[in-house]
Design an enzyme around this catalytic site. Structure first.
Site, mmCIF file in Angstrom:
data_model
loop_
_atom_site.group_PDB
_atom_site.id
_atom_site.type_symbol
_atom_site.label_atom_id
_atom_site.label_comp_id
_atom_site.label_asym_id
_atom_site.label_seq_id
_atom_site.Cartn_x
_atom_site.Cartn_y
_atom_site.Cartn_z
ATOM 1 N N GLU A 50 -3.138 28.514 -40.746
ATOM 2 C CA GLU A 50 -2.541 26.855 -40.707
ATOM 3 C C GLU A 50 -2.197 26.407 -39.197
ATOM 4 O O GLU A 50 -2.549 25.553 -38.246
ATOM 5 C CB GLU A 50 -1.434 26.512 -41.360
ATOM 6 C CG GLU A 50 -1.296 26.551 -43.061
ATOM 7 C CD GLU A 50 -2.927 25.329 -43.362
ATOM 8 O OE1 GLU A 50 -3.652 24.655 -42.675
ATOM 9 O OE2 GLU A 50 -2.837 26.033 -44.637
ATOM 10 N N ASN A 54 -4.176 24.132 -36.487
ATOM 11 C CA ASN A 54 -3.516 22.882 -35.743
ATOM 12 C C ASN A 54 -4.131 23.776 -34.263
ATOM 13 O O ASN A 54 -4.344 22.060 -33.876
ATOM 14 C CB ASN A 54 -2.197 23.419 -36.343
ATOM 15 C CG ASN A 54 -2.496 22.498 -37.894
ATOM 16 O OD1 ASN A 54 -2.333 21.785 -38.244
ATOM 17 N ND2 ASN A 54 -0.616 22.014 -37.884
ATOM 18 N N ARG A 109 -8.891 17.595 -43.642
ATOM 19 C CA ARG A 109 -7.832 18.669 -44.027
ATOM 20 C C ARG A 109 -7.246 18.443 -45.031
ATOM 21 O O ARG A 109 -5.938 18.601 -44.821
ATOM 22 C CB ARG A 109 -7.172 19.044 -42.240
ATOM 23 C CG ARG A 109 -8.350 19.099 -41.404
ATOM 24 C CD ARG A 109 -8.808 20.652 -41.770
ATOM 25 N NE ARG A 109 -7.528 21.131 -41.463
ATOM 26 C CZ ARG A 109 -7.330 21.967 -40.820
ATOM 27 N NH1 ARG A 109 -7.550 22.576 -42.345
ATOM 28 N NH2 ARG A 109 -5.957 22.625 -41.075
#
Lengths: 146, 118
Positions: A50, A54, A109
């Site tokens: 994650e 990002n 997302r």
């Protein structure tokens, strides 16, 4: 304050989505030295994925840049992972961390990246400066081995 | 596997389209996956879409995005949707976003069905 790390690694990768898998497996191979459970390691892998994603899609907006990853583990079986970018930064960290918030509604997302990082680790901190970049620090503590 | 790789199998029976996924769903693999899935959904116009996660070895919130995206696509086509074979971790991610309240999700290694609650 934490004592000295038992072991440390650094990894710099291009902000290419193909590196997301590479980053999470490299970190999990490093953390595997502590002999955690499969579940613990999978949690960590997910959180790392994650954070790296990002950096690539939000920090660098899909453009060129370098994602800086640092992982350390300590005597008490905790792992600390820093994932940093020198991208656009986050204007409002509180807002960005809200579940379901996404700065990219068309991107599918889901806006759950920070919620997943929070849920799958034992500590999460986000530092960011607009125009300078973002650093995410996550800590995961593995249970004592029997 | 050092970069996420996903393969799909589309099985249709009695207008139920089963999308069976093999591999890893992350941001890298999700885009081609969603293109391929939507193509099949639109072409076959099923009355129900089942996403089978049994053979998914890794999924992060990109998997959640993929599932919710296919859910809204199914809604548009007035098709039902269901997820099967969700691992504990996949289940936790889906639950974090409240997906368990929108659609029926069946966990792997259990016959327990988690019904879409109102």
């Amino acid at each position: 304050m934490k004592n000295k790390p038992v072991n440390e690694m650094k990894l710099e990768i291009d902000s290419k989505s193909i590196n997301e898998g590479f980053a999470r497996y490299t970190i999990s191979a490093f953390a595997a030295q502590l002999d955690p459970t499969v579940e613990e390691l999978s949690d960590l892998r997910c959180a790392v994925s994650e954070a790296v994603t990002n950096a690539i899609i939000h920090g660098y907006r899909g453009g060129q840049g370098i994602v800086y990853i640092n992982a350390r583990y300590f005597d008490d079986r905790s792992v600390r992972i820093k994932i940093a970018d020198k991208g656009v930064g986050i204007e409002d960290i509180k807002l960005a961390m809200q579940p379901l918030y996404t700065s990219d509604p068309g991107g599918e997302r889901g806006g759950m990246g920070f919620a997943v990082m929070q849920s799958f680790t034992d500590g999460l901190s986000v530092r960011s400066k607009p125009g300078k970049g973002t650093t995410i620090t996550m800590t995961k503590k593995f249970a004592p081995r029997r | 596997m050092l970069s996420a790789d996903i393969t799909t199998e589309f099985i249709e029976k009695d207008r139920v389209l089963i999308i069976k996924l093999f591999g890893e769903i992350d941001h890298h693999s999700a885009y081609p996956l969603r293109e391929a899935s939507d193509r099949e959904i639109i072409m076959r116009q099923p009355k129900k879409v089942v996403i089978d996660l049994t053979e998914v070895s890794f999924m992060d919130s990109a998997g959640l995005g993929y599932i919710l995206g296919r859910y809204s696509k199914s809604q548009l086509l007035k098709a039902e949707m269901e997820v099967t074979g969700a691992s504990d971790r996949a289940w936790r991610i889906l639950q974090l976003a409240g997906a368990d309240k929108l659609l029926k999700i069946q966990k792997s290694d259990s016959n327990e069905q988690v019904k879409a609650g109102k």
